[in-house]
Scaffold this active site. Sequence first.
Site, PDB file in Angstrom:
ATOM      1  N   GLU A   1      -9.509 -11.163  -7.316  1.00  0.00           N
ATOM      2  CA  GLU A   1      -8.589 -10.020  -7.164  1.00  0.00           C
ATOM      3  C   GLU A   1      -7.429 -10.097  -8.158  1.00  0.00           C
ATOM      4  OE1 GLU A   1      -7.568  -9.880  -3.000  1.00  0.00           O
ATOM      5  OE2 GLU A   1      -9.578  -9.227  -2.421  1.00  0.00           O
TER       6      GLU A   1
ATOM      7  N   LYS B   1       0.827  -1.203   0.000  1.00  0.00           N
ATOM      8  CA  LYS B   1       0.000   0.000   0.000  1.00  0.00           C
ATOM      9  C   LYS B   1       0.871   1.266   0.000  1.00  0.00           C
ATOM     10  CE  LYS B   1      -3.760  -2.405   2.474  1.00  0.00           C
ATOM     11  NZ  LYS B   1      -4.644  -2.361   3.687  1.00  0.00           N
TER      12      LYS B   1
HETATM   13  P1  DAT Z   1      -7.386  -7.155   5.800  1.00  0.00           P
HETATM   14  O1  DAT Z   1      -6.681  -6.023   5.089  1.00  0.00           O
HETATM   15  O2  DAT Z   1      -6.583  -7.685   6.943  1.00  0.00           O
HETATM   16  O3  DAT Z   1      -7.857  -8.220   4.851  1.00  0.00           O
HETATM   17  P2  DAT Z   1     -10.180  -6.323   5.911  1.00  0.00           P
HETATM   18  O4  DAT Z   1     -10.347  -6.967   4.583  1.00  0.00           O
HETATM   19  O5  DAT Z   1     -11.114  -6.683   6.994  1.00  0.00           O
HETATM   20  O6  DAT Z   1      -8.687  -6.533   6.470  1.00  0.00           O
HETATM   21  O7  DAT Z   1     -10.256  -4.743   5.733  1.00  0.00           O
HETATM   22  C1  DAT Z   1      -9.639  -4.096   4.635  1.00  0.00           C
HETATM   23  C2  DAT Z   1      -8.955  -2.858   5.127  1.00  0.00           C
HETATM   24  O8  DAT Z   1      -9.924  -1.956   5.673  1.00  0.00           O
HETATM   25  C3  DAT Z   1      -7.972  -3.104   6.283  1.00  0.00           C
HETATM   26  O9  DAT Z   1      -6.692  -3.490   5.817  1.00  0.00           O
HETATM   27  C4  DAT Z   1      -7.952  -1.765   6.951  1.00  0.00           C
HETATM   28  C5  DAT Z   1      -9.402  -1.296   6.802  1.00  0.00           C
HETATM   29  N1  DAT Z   1     -10.175  -1.665   7.996  1.00  0.00           N
HETATM   30  C6  DAT Z   1     -10.735  -2.864   8.257  1.00  0.00           C
HETATM   31  N2  DAT Z   1     -11.381  -2.874   9.444  1.00  0.00           N
HETATM   32  C7  DAT Z   1     -11.206  -1.622   9.922  1.00  0.00           C
HETATM   33  C8  DAT Z   1     -11.613  -0.965  11.114  1.00  0.00           C
HETATM   34  N3  DAT Z   1     -12.350  -1.594  12.035  1.00  0.00           N
HETATM   35  N4  DAT Z   1     -11.252   0.332  11.284  1.00  0.00           N
HETATM   36  C9  DAT Z   1     -10.522   0.976  10.349  1.00  0.00           C
HETATM   37  N5  DAT Z   1     -10.099   0.418   9.205  1.00  0.00           N
HETATM   38  C10 DAT Z   1     -10.439  -0.865   9.000  1.00  0.00           C
END
Ligand code: DAT
Length: 149
Positions: free
Chosen positions: A126, A9
């Site tokens: 993806e 990122k």
């Molecule tokens: P990951 O990136 O571990 O697969 P995810 O798919 O649940 O996690 O979420 C995608 C992204 O969104 C994550 O990298 C950061 C953001 N995110 C997820 N949950 C969040 C939260 N509770 N507060 C803030 N950002 C969050």
Amino acid sequence: MERTLIIIKPDGVERLLVGPIITSFEQHGLKIVGMKMMQVSDALAREHYAVHEGQPFFEPLIEYITSAPVVVMALEGPEAIQMARNTIGATKPIEATPGSIRGDFGMMVGRNLVHGSDSPENAAAEVALWFDESELLDYERVVDRWILE
Ligand code: DAT
Ligand code: MG
């Protein structure tokens, strides 16, 4: 064999962590079958993170992922998806195991450095979203006999 989609990122690029992050995947033996640097468009960001639409963190997430260039990789290996998720660490850096990328380099959930696909279905979608088939390379590695059994 599985393929998974990895994104270094904008904070990973801006913090000069592209090398160490690639190394953490490469040293496991995961095979790089596609890699490119790009500026993510607003439309691609929204499609990639569509499952999170409506969440309070969605708009900041789109702003973050489009804020500077990213490095995108397709990695291949047996159980590559879970292997890469383990290497990346838990979503919140505070919960990520030391030794993982987020556990070593992260501080906050909205600056967690790397994306990795979370299931075979999402990985396939993806990889297809981020790469043209022509950008995915099929090649032999002589080291594979020392990595794969
Ligand atoms: P990951 O990136 O571990 O697969 P995810 O798919 O649940 O996690 O979420 C995608 C992204 O969104 C994550 O990298 C950061 C953001 N995110 C997820 N949950 C969040 C939260 N509770 N507060 C803030 N950002 C969050
Ligand atoms: Mg995810």
